[in-house]
Structures are given as structure tokens and as C-alpha cells.
Design an enzyme around this catalytic site. Structure first.
Site, PDB file in Angstrom:
ATOM      1  N   HIS A 289       3.359  -4.183   5.214  1.00 29.11           N
ATOM      2  CA  HIS A 289       2.611  -4.904   6.244  1.00 29.11           C
ATOM      3  C   HIS A 289       2.043  -6.221   5.706  1.00 29.11           C
ATOM      4  CE1 HIS A 289       2.052  -1.123   8.936  1.00 29.11           C
ATOM      5  NE2 HIS A 289       3.151  -1.796   9.221  1.00 29.11           N
TER       6      HIS A 289
ATOM      7  N   ASP B  23      -2.756   1.650   2.819  1.00 37.18           N
ATOM      8  CA  ASP B  23      -3.171   2.237   4.091  1.00 37.18           C
ATOM      9  C   ASP B  23      -2.771   3.704   4.146  1.00 37.18           C
ATOM     10  OD1 ASP B  23      -4.024  -0.293   4.598  1.00 37.18           O
ATOM     11  OD2 ASP B  23      -2.603  -0.717   6.206  1.00 37.18           O
TER      12      ASP B  23
ATOM     13  N   HIS C 142     -11.011  -2.343   3.388  1.00 37.94           N
ATOM     14  CA  HIS C 142     -10.068  -2.473   4.511  1.00 37.94           C
ATOM     15  C   HIS C 142     -10.763  -2.138   5.832  1.00 37.94           C
ATOM     16  CE1 HIS C 142      -6.282  -1.767   6.828  1.00 37.94           C
ATOM     17  NE2 HIS C 142      -5.763  -2.608   5.963  1.00 37.94           N
TER      18      HIS C 142
ATOM     19  N   ASP D 277      -0.591  -8.088   6.067  1.00 43.90           N
ATOM     20  CA  ASP D 277      -1.935  -8.305   5.536  1.00 43.90           C
ATOM     21  C   ASP D 277      -2.067  -7.818   4.097  1.00 43.90           C
ATOM     22  OD1 ASP D 277      -1.644  -5.710   6.697  1.00 43.90           O
ATOM     23  OD2 ASP D 277      -3.813  -5.428   6.677  1.00 43.90           O
ATOM     24  N   HIS D 278      -0.987  -7.246   3.566  1.00 48.77           N
ATOM     25  CA  HIS D 278      -0.974  -6.790   2.177  1.00 48.77           C
ATOM     26  C   HIS D 278       0.007  -7.571   1.305  1.00 48.77           C
ATOM     27  CE1 HIS D 278      -3.386  -3.027   2.819  1.00 48.77           C
ATOM     28  NE2 HIS D 278      -3.039  -3.315   4.068  1.00 48.77           N
TER      29      HIS D 278
END
Length: 319
Positions: free
Chosen positions: A64, A209, A268, A66-67
């Protein structure tokens, strides 16, 4: 080991928080490791004492954006900063071509060797200071946590062994204490063979996550620090009915309490949680929910805050 959080927001940045990136810093020296690299990570680094030249490896938990969207810029800046030593990048195989093609399409030259390793095939990564293994997590896409374990922490010379082998006290001992190879009676002695740890190794888990903290049951036993996402509070999930593959503060705290985790770091956080306690919902809601289920040392990670794991096993903010 120290932890320095470069980004603690989930999905999108806020004025106070950038997206995911965490630095794991060796106890001795300036070498460090990066777990995840959301967009803007290199800019966050400018506000820290960390140098891209001292970065030893990058670990990406899942695909993803955002990582990982900060990777191309960080790599380009590493090249422009004069870095020449190889850099290992451990990330999902689906991102390998994306990294390569992004560098080629932007005509980016790297004056160092970039070694791409598939996280799916990683049994163990190690150097002289750390061992890194993975634990599989549960998310909308494959996701992992990285387990950092010190190797031979704060080594001291094994004087009993030296005496037993008849190696006389003197300059040779000083060289061996530095881990150097020396010659004695026609034999080569590797200093690392005569060093032993002066304390138990520390173990820190930094997770991607995950909506099922129980998957960490085995690796969390005896861990010094668990860094885990707490994207939502239970109240928000009950109101919206969705988690999008993420955990609540309550779920993580209950797990950490049951597993006996001494230091729990939550990160997070959904952008909906405001820093201002007068706003609702706010970050204190996350803290309060976790404290209702966890009695250990709780930390809510803050951007650009460094934390030190002391000899007493407590994680404390630095500065």
C-alpha cells in the site's frame, strides 16, 4: 536500540503526522534501518540527525502506497548525497519492477548498488549487529511484521577463554576486543570469536497493517517492544461497521496484556483523530481505550520523536 518515528498517520498525512515510516537505530553508532517509507519520508529525515549514508537496509511491510510511495525520492536523494555503499531493499516482489521502472523512467542514476530482495522469500536477514525475521499478518493485501533481534549486544572480551587458551594479556587483547584478526603463535585469531554479549539481546517487533494481533502470539513472547497499528477506536468501528483490515486500540491492547508485552507502541492512527483534546474524536480517545485493557508501558508514537530502550527494559522518549 532506539526507535525514531518519521510518520504515524494512516492512509493520508495530516498537518501533524506524516504517513508510515519508522527508523530502528543501533545501540552503538549511527547506523539505522528503515521500516516502511511513505511519501515525504525523506523530508521528515531532514528534521532528524539520521543520515541516508548510514542507512543499512530498508524493509517494506506491504504494497500500500502510504507505506512505500516515498521510496523513489529517498533512493534518488541517497544517490545525490554521495552514497556509494550497497543498499539492500527488502520489499514485496510486486514492487520490484515498480522501483526499477520508476528509476529508469525518471533517468535516475544511483552511484551505489541497489539490491532488491523479496520479503515473501525472506527467512532471515542479518549483519554483524542485527538479525531480522518476519511474521505474517492479516490485511487486505499480504503484510508482515519485522522482528529485530540484537546480535552479541555490547560485546566484552571473553578473558576466561583467552586465559584458558594461553593468550597473554597485552596488546593482542586490545586488538581482539576491537573484533580484529590477529596472529599468535603462527595462528590467526578472529576477534569476534573472543567476544561475548554483556547483556541479553533486545528484540523489537515493528508491524505492518494487521487486523489480527493474535498472529503475533509466538514472536511477542519475550519481546521488549511491540510497535503495532491502532488505526481506529472501537467506538468508531461500531459506528461505521468497517475496519478495512486494520486493528482497534482495544484489540491490540488486549493482546499485548495477554502476551505480557512490556512496552507497547501504538501508531498508524486514522487522520480523524485530532491532536487537540477539545476536538472529537481525538488522539486521547485512542490512549484511553488502550489503557482500559493494557497495564504495561504504553506509548502513542509521535512524528519525529525518538525513543530509547534502556537497560531496565523501559522505552522512554529522548529529549
Amino acid at each position: 536500540m532506539d526507535l525514531l518515528f518519521l510518520g504515524t498517520s494512516a492512509g493520508v498525512p495530516t498537518k501533524a503526522r506524516n504517513v508510515s515510516a519508522t527508523a530502528v537505530i543501533e545501540t552503538n553508532g549511527s547506523h539505522w534501518y528503515l521500516v516502511d517509507c511513505g511519501e515525504g519520508t525523506q523530508h521528515r529525515l531532514l528534521h532528524t540527525p539520521l543520515s541516508i549514508r548510514d542507512l543499512r537496509a530498508i524493509f517494506i511491510t506491504h504494497v500500500h502506497g502510504d507505506h512505500c510511495f516515498g521510496l523513489p525520492g529517498l533512493l534518488a536523494s541517497a544517490g545525490m548525497s554521495g552514497r556509494t555503499q550497497p543498499l539492500e531493499l527488502i520489499l514485496p516482489v510486486a514492487l520490484h519492477d515498480w522501483v526499477r521502472q520508476g528509476l529508469v523512467a525518471s533517468d535516475t542514476f544511483l552511484p551505489f548498488e541497489l539490491r532488491l530482495l523479496a520479503v515473501e522469500e525472506l527467512a532471515e536477514w542479518r549483519n554483524e549487529a542485527l538479525q531480522v525475521t518476519t511474521v505474517q499478518l492479516s490485511h487486505r493485501v499480504p503484510s508482515v511484521g519485522f522482528v529485530f533481534t540484537e546480535l552479541n549486544p555490547e560485546p566484552r572480551l571473553d578473558t576466561q577463554r583467552l586465559q584458558a587458551e594461553g593468550i597473554p594479556r597485552g596488546p593482542l587483547w586490545g586488538e581482539l576486543a576491537k573484533g580484529l584478526t590477529v596472529q599468535h603463535d603462527g595462528q590467526l585469531l578472529d576477534g569476534h570469536d573472543y567476544l561475548r554479549p554483556s547483556r541479553p539481546p533486545r528484540r523489537v517487533i515493528v508491524c505492518g497493517d494487521n487486523d489480527n494481533p493474535e498472529l503475533l502470539a509466538d514472536v511477542a513472547k519475550g519481546a521488549d517492544v511491540l510497535v503495532h497499528e491502532a488505526t481506529f477506536t472501537q467506538a468508531v468501528v461500531e459506528r461505521t461497521g468497517v475496519t478495512f483490515g486494520h486493528s482497534t486500540a482495544a484489540a491490540v491492547a488486549r493482546f499485548a496484556e495477554g502476551a505480557g508485552v512490556r512496552n507497547l507502541v501504538l501508531t498508524h492512527f486514522s487522520a480523524r483523530y485530532q491532536s487537540d483534546p477539545r476536538r472529537s474524536p481525538n488522539i486521547d480517545n485512542v490512549r484511553d481505550e488502550a489503557l482500559a485493557h493494557y497495564s504495561g508501558q504504553l506509548t502513542l508514537a509521535q512524528d519525529l520523536q525518538r525513543y530509547h530502550l534502556g537497560r531496565d527494559g523501559c522505552l522512554e522518549p529522548v529529549g
